[in-house]
Design a protein around this motif. Sequence first.
Motif, PDB file in Angstrom:
ATOM      1  N   ARG A 170      48.351  37.264  33.233  1.00 33.59           N
ATOM      2  CA  ARG A 170      48.467  35.956  33.882  1.00 33.59           C
ATOM      3  C   ARG A 170      49.394  36.031  35.087  1.00 33.59           C
ATOM      4  NH1 ARG A 170      49.363  32.032  28.589  1.00 33.59           N
ATOM      5  NH2 ARG A 170      47.320  32.425  27.600  1.00 33.59           N
ATOM      6  N   ALA A 171      50.499  36.782  34.986  1.00 35.00           N
ATOM      7  CA  ALA A 171      51.425  36.900  36.114  1.00 35.00           C
ATOM      8  C   ALA A 171      50.768  37.588  37.309  1.00 35.00           C
ATOM      9  CB  ALA A 171      52.665  37.678  35.680  1.00 35.00           C
ATOM     10  N   LYS A 172      49.981  38.615  37.035  1.00 34.74           N
ATOM     11  CA  LYS A 172      49.283  39.300  38.134  1.00 34.74           C
ATOM     12  C   LYS A 172      48.276  38.380  38.803  1.00 34.74           C
ATOM     13  CE  LYS A 172      49.837  43.978  36.325  1.00 34.74           C
ATOM     14  NZ  LYS A 172      49.150  45.180  35.789  1.00 34.74           N
ATOM     15  N   ILE A 173      47.589  37.598  38.005  1.00 38.54           N
ATOM     16  CA  ILE A 173      46.617  36.654  38.592  1.00 38.54           C
ATOM     17  C   ILE A 173      47.327  35.621  39.448  1.00 38.54           C
ATOM     18  CG2 ILE A 173      44.987  34.827  37.992  1.00 38.54           C
ATOM     19  CD1 ILE A 173      44.219  36.466  35.539  1.00 38.54           C
ATOM     20  N   ILE A 174      48.467  35.115  38.966  1.00 38.45           N
ATOM     21  CA  ILE A 174      49.221  34.119  39.740  1.00 38.45           C
ATOM     22  C   ILE A 174      49.764  34.741  41.025  1.00 38.45           C
ATOM     23  CG2 ILE A 174      51.284  32.663  39.706  1.00 38.45           C
ATOM     24  CD1 ILE A 174      50.794  32.290  36.691  1.00 38.45           C
ATOM     25  N   ALA A 175      50.260  36.011  40.947  1.00 43.35           N
ATOM     26  CA  ALA A 175      50.770  36.680  42.147  1.00 43.35           C
ATOM     27  C   ALA A 175      49.662  36.922  43.159  1.00 43.35           C
ATOM     28  CB  ALA A 175      51.426  38.000  41.755  1.00 43.35           C
ATOM     29  N   ALA A 176      48.474  37.300  42.689  1.00 38.64           N
ATOM     30  CA  ALA A 176      47.348  37.514  43.601  1.00 38.64           C
ATOM     31  C   ALA A 176      46.937  36.217  44.286  1.00 38.64           C
ATOM     32  CB  ALA A 176      46.174  38.109  42.836  1.00 38.64           C
ATOM     33  N   ALA A 212      49.286  32.852  50.836  1.00 36.87           N
ATOM     34  CA  ALA A 212      50.226  33.208  51.903  1.00 36.87           C
ATOM     35  C   ALA A 212      49.511  33.829  53.101  1.00 36.87           C
ATOM     36  CB  ALA A 212      51.274  34.175  51.356  1.00 36.87           C
ATOM     37  N   SER A 213      48.511  34.682  52.834  1.00 38.93           N
ATOM     38  CA  SER A 213      47.758  35.285  53.941  1.00 38.93           C
ATOM     39  C   SER A 213      47.004  34.228  54.733  1.00 38.93           C
ATOM     40  CB  SER A 213      46.790  36.340  53.395  1.00 38.93           C
ATOM     41  OG  SER A 213      45.841  35.732  52.521  1.00 38.93           O
TER      42      SER A 213
END
Length: 307
Positions: free
Chosen positions: A242-248, A254-255
Amino acid sequence: MDRGRYMGSLTLPKTTDSMISTTSNTAKMVTQGKLQINSVENVEDKNSGRLGCCGWVLVIISLLFVVLTFPFTLVCCVKIVKEYERAVIFRLGRIIDRKPKGPGLFFVLPCTDTFVKVDLRTISFDIPPQEILTKDSVTVSVDGVVYFRIYCPISSVANVSNAHSSTRLLAQTTLRNVLGTKNLAELLSDREGISVSMQEALDEATDPWGIKVERVEIKDVKLPQQLQRAMAAEAEASREARAKIIAAEGEMNASRALKEASLVMAEAPSALQLRYLQTLNTIAAEKNSTIVFPVPIDMINAFINKQ
């Protein structure tokens, strides 16, 4: 043909009469059986309070002994039970009046009467930790607590040897039987339903003993260490995913924001210089000894062109 029909019509009532007679005989037999059973029960109830000739002789002798030794026998004859207690009196092994005595004072005869005190208050006990194999073949250790009370003192004395010990043993067995039909997920999430099903099973089993099970609660469910580590690793992996999905998702947003900002700065070149000044202000607020001053490339190109 008419005669055959007539004979057939005559034979039907005979068959019907035989069936009716058979049914009536069966009903009579059933009712007679019921009457016999009821009569036996009534005879037992009537004879349960009778002492017989020898019994009455012993009772009369006991009364004479009480009268002759009065008032010293008051110590042995007068008994007291508290508000939350009842006394079941046995006279020559038979229960008197088929009802308990108390609260307060009551009278017993020496040598012929014995009594048993029964506590009517709610009693609680802990179910020792039980090693249980769940439906999905997982070994867990479960303990609980049971609250019960005695509502019929005579049944608790006459129908069972030790009501408290029997209820404790039955609670342990019921806990294993009920939890053996549950999965580990149901065991961890549906504790209230398990408590209700255990209470109903215990209450039904202890009703002939004069015991009312008021509440059953599951205290703790202990899992093996290996299973705890496996569940912790599974939960950690799911949280990392879940953390990786939120970071992605954050990088993607941001991009997009940087792309929009670059388009705005491309339309107004002075916006880039203002951004430089804001960066310098941020660095100066942090009290750094070294300040990096970004110089726009356009200014350097202007000096190069003059040379």
